[in-house]
Design a protein around this motif. Structure first.
Motif, PDB file in Angstrom:
ATOM      1  N   ASN A  25      39.992 -44.396 -14.084  1.00 31.58           N
ATOM      2  CA  ASN A  25      38.924 -43.609 -13.629  1.00 31.58           C
ATOM      3  C   ASN A  25      38.214 -42.800 -14.516  1.00 31.58           C
ATOM      4  OD1 ASN A  25      40.825 -43.005 -10.847  1.00 31.58           O
ATOM      5  ND2 ASN A  25      39.019 -44.377 -10.764  1.00 31.58           N
ATOM      6  N   HIS A  26      38.760 -42.386 -15.641  1.00 35.55           N
ATOM      7  CA  HIS A  26      38.048 -41.759 -16.766  1.00 35.55           C
ATOM      8  C   HIS A  26      37.097 -42.461 -17.714  1.00 35.55           C
ATOM      9  CE1 HIS A  26      41.191 -38.877 -15.026  1.00 35.55           C
ATOM     10  NE2 HIS A  26      40.369 -37.878 -15.242  1.00 35.55           N
ATOM     11  N   SER A  27      37.491 -43.651 -17.350  1.00 34.37           N
ATOM     12  CA  SER A  27      36.473 -44.730 -18.273  1.00 34.37           C
ATOM     13  C   SER A  27      35.801 -45.303 -17.123  1.00 34.37           C
ATOM     14  CB  SER A  27      37.231 -45.769 -19.042  1.00 34.37           C
ATOM     15  OG  SER A  27      36.726 -46.754 -19.503  1.00 34.37           O
ATOM     16  N   TYR A  28      36.092 -45.476 -15.949  1.00 37.34           N
ATOM     17  CA  TYR A  28      35.379 -46.222 -15.028  1.00 37.34           C
ATOM     18  C   TYR A  28      34.546 -44.903 -14.169  1.00 37.34           C
ATOM     19  CZ  TYR A  28      34.145 -49.370 -11.277  1.00 37.34           C
ATOM     20  OH  TYR A  28      33.318 -50.146 -10.348  1.00 37.34           O
ATOM     21  N   SER A  29      33.685 -44.506 -14.981  1.00 37.12           N
ATOM     22  CA  SER A  29      32.876 -43.293 -14.168  1.00 37.12           C
ATOM     23  C   SER A  29      31.676 -43.253 -15.153  1.00 37.12           C
ATOM     24  CB  SER A  29      33.789 -42.224 -14.009  1.00 37.12           C
ATOM     25  OG  SER A  29      34.285 -41.684 -15.311  1.00 37.12           O
ATOM     26  N   TYR A  30      30.715 -42.697 -14.749  1.00 38.09           N
ATOM     27  CA  TYR A  30      29.454 -42.596 -15.386  1.00 38.09           C
ATOM     28  C   TYR A  30      29.830 -41.443 -16.612  1.00 38.09           C
ATOM     29  CZ  TYR A  30      27.298 -45.234 -11.730  1.00 38.09           C
ATOM     30  OH  TYR A  30      26.806 -45.900 -10.622  1.00 38.09           O
ATOM     31  N   SER A  31      28.893 -41.438 -17.514  1.00 39.42           N
ATOM     32  CA  SER A  31      28.947 -40.639 -18.719  1.00 39.42           C
ATOM     33  C   SER A  31      28.194 -39.425 -18.283  1.00 39.42           C
ATOM     34  CB  SER A  31      28.549 -41.226 -20.107  1.00 39.42           C
ATOM     35  OG  SER A  31      27.026 -41.625 -19.908  1.00 39.42           O
ATOM     36  N   PHE A  32      27.451 -39.394 -17.413  1.00 42.01           N
ATOM     37  CA  PHE A  32      26.524 -38.134 -17.125  1.00 42.01           C
ATOM     38  C   PHE A  32      26.957 -37.845 -15.933  1.00 42.01           C
ATOM     39  CE2 PHE A  32      24.779 -42.078 -15.384  1.00 42.01           C
ATOM     40  CZ  PHE A  32      24.422 -41.938 -14.110  1.00 42.01           C
ATOM     41  N   GLY A  33      26.410 -36.702 -15.440  1.00 42.85           N
ATOM     42  CA  GLY A  33      26.646 -35.552 -14.372  1.00 42.85           C
ATOM     43  C   GLY A  33      28.059 -35.092 -14.184  1.00 42.85           C
ATOM     44  N   THR A  34      28.242 -34.248 -13.188  1.00 43.67           N
ATOM     45  CA  THR A  34      29.365 -33.499 -12.870  1.00 43.67           C
ATOM     46  C   THR A  34      30.734 -34.154 -13.215  1.00 43.67           C
ATOM     47  OG1 THR A  34      27.987 -31.965 -11.563  1.00 43.67           O
ATOM     48  CG2 THR A  34      30.389 -31.759 -11.376  1.00 43.67           C
ATOM     49  N   ARG A  35      31.782 -33.837 -13.784  1.00 46.67           N
ATOM     50  CA  ARG A  35      32.838 -34.493 -13.862  1.00 46.67           C
ATOM     51  C   ARG A  35      33.342 -34.490 -12.602  1.00 46.67           C
ATOM     52  NH1 ARG A  35      32.900 -37.346 -18.302  1.00 46.67           N
ATOM     53  NH2 ARG A  35      32.196 -36.233 -20.324  1.00 46.67           N
ATOM     54  N   ASN A  36      34.187 -35.922 -12.199  1.00 44.61           N
ATOM     55  CA  ASN A  36      34.867 -35.931 -10.850  1.00 44.61           C
ATOM     56  C   ASN A  36      36.318 -35.578 -10.800  1.00 44.61           C
ATOM     57  OD1 ASN A  36      34.310 -37.013  -8.097  1.00 44.61           O
ATOM     58  ND2 ASN A  36      35.737 -38.417  -8.614  1.00 44.61           N
ATOM     59  N   ARG A  37      36.798 -34.857  -9.932  1.00 41.96           N
ATOM     60  CA  ARG A  37      38.115 -34.595  -9.933  1.00 41.96           C
ATOM     61  C   ARG A  37      39.033 -35.675  -9.366  1.00 41.96           C
ATOM     62  NH1 ARG A  37      41.161 -29.640  -9.743  1.00 41.96           N
ATOM     63  NH2 ARG A  37      43.196 -29.738  -8.476  1.00 41.96           N
ATOM     64  N   TRP A  38      39.177 -36.607 -10.023  1.00 39.17           N
ATOM     65  CA  TRP A  38      40.039 -37.885  -9.757  1.00 39.17           C
ATOM     66  C   TRP A  38      41.694 -37.572  -9.156  1.00 39.17           C
ATOM     67  CZ3 TRP A  38      36.912 -41.784  -8.510  1.00 39.17           C
ATOM     68  CH2 TRP A  38      35.626 -42.059  -9.488  1.00 39.17           C
ATOM     69  N   SER A  39      42.136 -38.213  -8.120  1.00 36.18           N
ATOM     70  CA  SER A  39      43.136 -37.483  -7.730  1.00 36.18           C
ATOM     71  C   SER A  39      44.382 -38.481  -8.575  1.00 36.18           C
ATOM     72  CB  SER A  39      43.471 -37.935  -6.300  1.00 36.18           C
ATOM     73  OG  SER A  39      43.343 -39.220  -5.746  1.00 36.18           O
ATOM     74  N   ARG A  40      44.084 -39.397  -8.844  1.00 40.25           N
ATOM     75  CA  ARG A  40      44.857 -40.558  -9.713  1.00 40.25           C
ATOM     76  C   ARG A  40      44.242 -41.108 -10.804  1.00 40.25           C
ATOM     77  NH1 ARG A  40      47.385 -44.663  -5.177  1.00 40.25           N
ATOM     78  NH2 ARG A  40      46.839 -45.897  -6.974  1.00 40.25           N
ATOM     79  N   TYR A  41      45.099 -41.699 -11.758  1.00 43.72           N
ATOM     80  CA  TYR A  41      44.569 -42.363 -12.849  1.00 43.72           C
ATOM     81  C   TYR A  41      43.728 -43.695 -12.502  1.00 43.72           C
ATOM     82  CZ  TYR A  41      47.340 -38.972 -15.482  1.00 43.72           C
ATOM     83  OH  TYR A  41      48.016 -37.968 -15.943  1.00 43.72           O
ATOM     84  N   PHE A  42      44.292 -44.305 -11.695  1.00 45.39           N
ATOM     85  CA  PHE A  42      43.607 -45.739 -11.018  1.00 45.39           C
ATOM     86  C   PHE A  42      43.457 -45.393  -9.350  1.00 45.39           C
ATOM     87  CE2 PHE A  42      45.996 -46.680 -14.788  1.00 45.39           C
ATOM     88  CZ  PHE A  42      45.074 -47.781 -15.341  1.00 45.39           C
ATOM     89  N   SER A  43      42.250 -45.077  -9.163  1.00 40.86           N
ATOM     90  CA  SER A  43      42.095 -44.658  -7.809  1.00 40.86           C
ATOM     91  C   SER A  43      41.760 -45.674  -6.557  1.00 40.86           C
ATOM     92  CB  SER A  43      40.835 -43.702  -7.820  1.00 40.86           C
ATOM     93  OG  SER A  43      41.159 -42.384  -8.178  1.00 40.86           O
ATOM     94  N   GLN A  44      41.976 -45.221  -5.578  1.00 37.81           N
ATOM     95  CA  GLN A  44      41.536 -46.281  -4.333  1.00 37.81           C
ATOM     96  C   GLN A  44      40.107 -46.360  -4.075  1.00 37.81           C
ATOM     97  OE1 GLN A  44      44.602 -48.190  -2.464  1.00 37.81           O
ATOM     98  NE2 GLN A  44      44.746 -48.016  -4.936  1.00 37.81           N
ATOM     99  N   ARG A  45      39.730 -47.319  -3.244  1.00 31.81           N
ATOM    100  CA  ARG A  45      38.198 -47.651  -2.781  1.00 31.81           C
ATOM    101  C   ARG A  45      37.600 -46.439  -2.277  1.00 31.81           C
ATOM    102  NH1 ARG A  45      36.849 -47.860   2.386  1.00 31.81           N
ATOM    103  NH2 ARG A  45      34.821 -48.496   1.495  1.00 31.81           N
ATOM    104  N   GLU A  46      38.372 -45.789  -1.300  1.00 28.40           N
ATOM    105  CA  GLU A  46      37.828 -44.509  -0.597  1.00 28.40           C
ATOM    106  C   GLU A  46      37.413 -43.624  -1.739  1.00 28.40           C
ATOM    107  OE1 GLU A  46      40.322 -46.849   1.974  1.00 28.40           O
ATOM    108  OE2 GLU A  46      40.602 -45.808   0.138  1.00 28.40           O
ATOM    109  N   GLU A  47      38.099 -43.213  -2.704  1.00 29.78           N
ATOM    110  CA  GLU A  47      37.784 -41.983  -3.583  1.00 29.78           C
ATOM    111  C   GLU A  47      36.560 -42.523  -4.774  1.00 29.78           C
ATOM    112  OE1 GLU A  47      40.144 -38.985  -6.657  1.00 29.78           O
ATOM    113  OE2 GLU A  47      41.339 -40.823  -5.857  1.00 29.78           O
ATOM    114  N   LEU A  48      36.557 -43.908  -4.764  1.00 29.42           N
ATOM    115  CA  LEU A  48      35.507 -44.242  -5.896  1.00 29.42           C
ATOM    116  C   LEU A  48      34.257 -44.320  -4.900  1.00 29.42           C
ATOM    117  CD1 LEU A  48      37.652 -47.136  -6.953  1.00 29.42           C
ATOM    118  CD2 LEU A  48      36.525 -45.629  -8.658  1.00 29.42           C
ATOM    119  N   LEU A  49      34.422 -44.746  -3.608  1.00 27.72           N
ATOM    120  CA  LEU A  49      33.079 -44.688  -2.728  1.00 27.72           C
ATOM    121  C   LEU A  49      32.553 -43.138  -2.663  1.00 27.72           C
ATOM    122  CD1 LEU A  49      31.225 -45.984  -1.234  1.00 27.72           C
ATOM    123  CD2 LEU A  49      32.679 -45.876   0.593  1.00 27.72           C
ATOM    124  N   ALA A  50      33.474 -42.169  -2.562  1.00 27.03           N
ATOM    125  CA  ALA A  50      32.974 -40.969  -2.389  1.00 27.03           C
ATOM    126  C   ALA A  50      32.457 -40.501  -3.623  1.00 27.03           C
ATOM    127  CB  ALA A  50      34.310 -40.087  -1.955  1.00 27.03           C
TER     128      ALA A  50
END
Length: 638
Positions: free
Chosen positions: A187-212
């Protein structure tokens, strides 16, 4: 010392105790400006694992010294001594944190990835509001690409509308709802370089968290206000006289005409499910569903489930459902290589979360480490060595070493089931197909209620599937996990360019092509995001590609508006030369290896989907457009 201060310092100390030393070192350089932290004895050892050892190969004494210095500097209100290191120091820092040499061209890219320098295109002179309002971009698809481009256009004040055929934004992460669905890039690579940092619960997240996450980004940047859900583009044609695209949009209330100066396909490559025409499919009395059409109404508990396919989706789906079913039968056309990743399912600890949220530059350097490990490092191992004596099993010596390592992993996982080994070890070179990560796939195959079938399917019956050897296996539910119609891409949108030429005609014979994966001759002001030969295949993140392409598209629009250009389409000779270069490069890479089939190639064997370039090369190619490569039409398109 107040109770609050003591509490914060206790939290800081606990977090630093768990910190990744190589990342903490870079924090110290930024905060203190002391470059001695980049010299022995502090230099980390090289660690090529996808999730490296946080101790960085350093002794306890050296680690304690680094942690003590970090605690001392971070407990106060100290401002960073260095925000942007510049290219030379950035390169040195990158080399030290990785423990290896890094090519100089990565320094400006990573400074941009870390938001130390601006990535977005900017105006040299902002046009009047009336001129801006006369422009409009119509974007088809509200997934990763559409959101990225929406943010970029919004920053420039260029009007845009995103149409999304479904009832929800999110693209892949909205449509795919099968159990176990998740990302196979950290996730810390699969995320935008801009905007507020996301608090990922896992290193490889499930779709529900990605959609949110995607919904939050869209809301944070106001993109959601520009999205029209349940709206389908049924056709679009270029009006030469008006220098605009005339599109037909269909909603539940009927059809309407929509005029825009720019048309963007942001539907990507993997969006239209591919379902083989199985003989007897209509005879089956149970439930048949493609994995991309999964819904909560699919009943699998206590059922006999058949899964057709062993690609990325099946590798996530089967381990997630097997314990709920009476049985699972997996039908495999060809085995897949899969990389083991220690920590794949781990949750991010509270201390690590605190570091990522509160320590300056920690999240940025952690992101860089993930970007690098899932990025260009693998590409040299995918290049054919003409002197390598065993091209049937690997393309070079390093590729063969990976083959041995992954073969040993399969043998270890299936040690108690030697009958499965022959079915599970591929004959083609590693990474010849999409890179897959193991999340318990091989161990799942050893469960007593699962069977792996590598005999071809002959036909469906009323109550199951019959293979070509005549064996019949019962099923209550058949899940078709056979991928997507990759080669159609934007051609399915019914787009007509200059002279009545359709994109389907331009991409006939299963062979889509586009300059930089973005633009096509005779289709003015049309951009295809994640188009031909821009799909990341050796690692990386589609979000990175989306940001590169958003930068290119918006930089084109800025220059066009500032210079009074109403339309551009790539010169045929520029397009053709680029495609020739792409094809020559692919001849040297693994995806043209004859020992396998892959969705990266079309029926003629040409690689049309995968990108042959390093990510840093593609970033450079798409950073600053050269409009001399385009046919230009001057004048206003207001």
């Amino acid at each position: 010392m107040t109770n609050s201060t003591a509490r914060n310092e206790t939290q800081l100390a606990a977090a630093i105790a768990e910190a990744d030393i190589r990342v903490l070192l870079m924090v110290l350089v930024h905060m203190t400006g002391d470059l001695n932290w980049l010299e022995p004895p502090y230099t980390p050892k090289r660690d090529v694992r996808l999730i490296p050892d946080p101790q960085a190969g350093l002794s306890d004494e050296v680690q304690d010294r680094i942690k003590a210095a970090a605690f001392k500097i971070l407990r106060g209100e100290t401002q960073p001594a260095i925000h942007d290191p510049g290219n030379d120091l950035m390169l040195k820092m990158m080399c030290v944190t990785l423990g290896e040499q890094v090519a100089p061209e990565y320094a400006p890219l990573i400074r941009e990835e870390m938001a130390m320098v601006e990535r977005a295109a900017t105006w040299s002179r902002r046009p009047p509001t009336a001129q801006l309002q006369s422009q409009h971009a119509l974007i088809v698809g509200a997934g990763v690409c559409g959101i990225a481009l929406g943010v970029a256009l919004g920053r420039l004040g260029i009007p845009y509308t995103i149409v999304e055929k479904t009832g929800e934004l999110g693209g892949t992460w909205s449509v795919n709802r099968y159990p176990g669905c998740g990302v196979d890039t950290p996730n810390h690579s699969y995320s935008y370089s801009f905007g507020t940092r996301n608090r990922w619960s896992r290193y490889f997240s499930q779709r529900e968290e990605l959609l949110a996450y995607l919904k939050r980004v869209a809301a944070e940047h106001g993109v959601d206000a520009h999205i029209r859900l349940n709206t389908r583009l049924t056709s679009s044609r270029w009006d030469e006289a008006a220098q605009r695209w005339v599109s037909i949009l269909e909603t539940a209330d009927g059809s309407e005409e929509f005029s825009s100066s720019v048309l963007v396909s942001a539907i990507g490559q993997l969006n239209d499910p591919s379902t083989p025409d199985f003989k007897g499919a209509a005879d089956f009395k149970g439930t048949t569903i493609h994995s991309a059409r999964w819904s909560k109404d699919i009943a699998i508990d206590g059922k006999r489930v058949a899964v057709i396919g062993t690609g990325a989706t099946a590798m996530q789906l089967v381990p997630a459902i097997v314990d709920r079913t009476a049985s699972v039968t997996v039908y495999q056309r060809s085995p897949q290589w899969s990389r083991p990743v220690v920590g794949y399912s781990d949750r991010i600890s509270d201390s690590s979360q605190w570091l990522l949220e509160h320590v300056p530059f920690y999240a940025e350097w952690y992101r860089f480490n993930m970007f690098w490990r899932y990025g260009d490092g693998l590409l040299p191992m995918l290049r054919k060595d003409p002197d390598w004596p065993h091209p049937e099993r690997a393309v070079n010596r390093a590729n063969d070493r990976h083959r041995r390592e992954m073969t040993e992993f399969i043998h270890a996982e299936l040690a108690e089931r030697p009958d499965l080994i022959a079915k599970c070890v591929p004959s083609y070179p590693p990474y010849g197909k999409r890179i897959l990560l193991d999340n318990g796939w091989f161990r799942t195959l050893t469960k007593p209620n699962i069977e792996l079938v590598d005999t071809g399917i002959d036909h469906f019956t009323q109550d199951g599937i019959v293979t070509t050897d005549g064996t019949s296996r019962p099923a209550d539910v058949i899940v078709i996990s056979t991928g997507f119609k990759v080669s159609e891409m934007a051609a399915r949108l019914n787009i007509t360019g200059r002279g009545g030429k359709t994109l389907a005609q331009a991409w006939a014979d299963d062979n889509p092509t586009a300059y930089l994966g973005l633009t096509v001759p005779d289709f003015p002001n049309l951009f295809c995001m994640l188009g031909p030969n821009s799909g990341p295949a050796h690692g990386g993140s589609v979000i990175f590609q989306a940001e590169c392409q958003s930068r290119y598209i918006t930089a084109c629009l800025v220059e066009m508006m500032e210079r009074g250009i109403s339309a551009i389409d790539v010169r045929p000779e520029v397009h053709d030369q680029y495609i020739e270069t792409v094809d020559r490069e692919h001849e040297q890479l693994i995806w043209t290896h004859p020992g396998m089939t892959t969705y990266y190639r079309n029926r003629q064997g040409r690689v049309f989907s995968a990108m042959p370039w390093r990510f840093v090369d593609y970033w450079a190619m798409t950073h600053d457009p050269d409009l001399s490569q385009y046919r230009q039409t001057e004048g206003s398109n207001s």
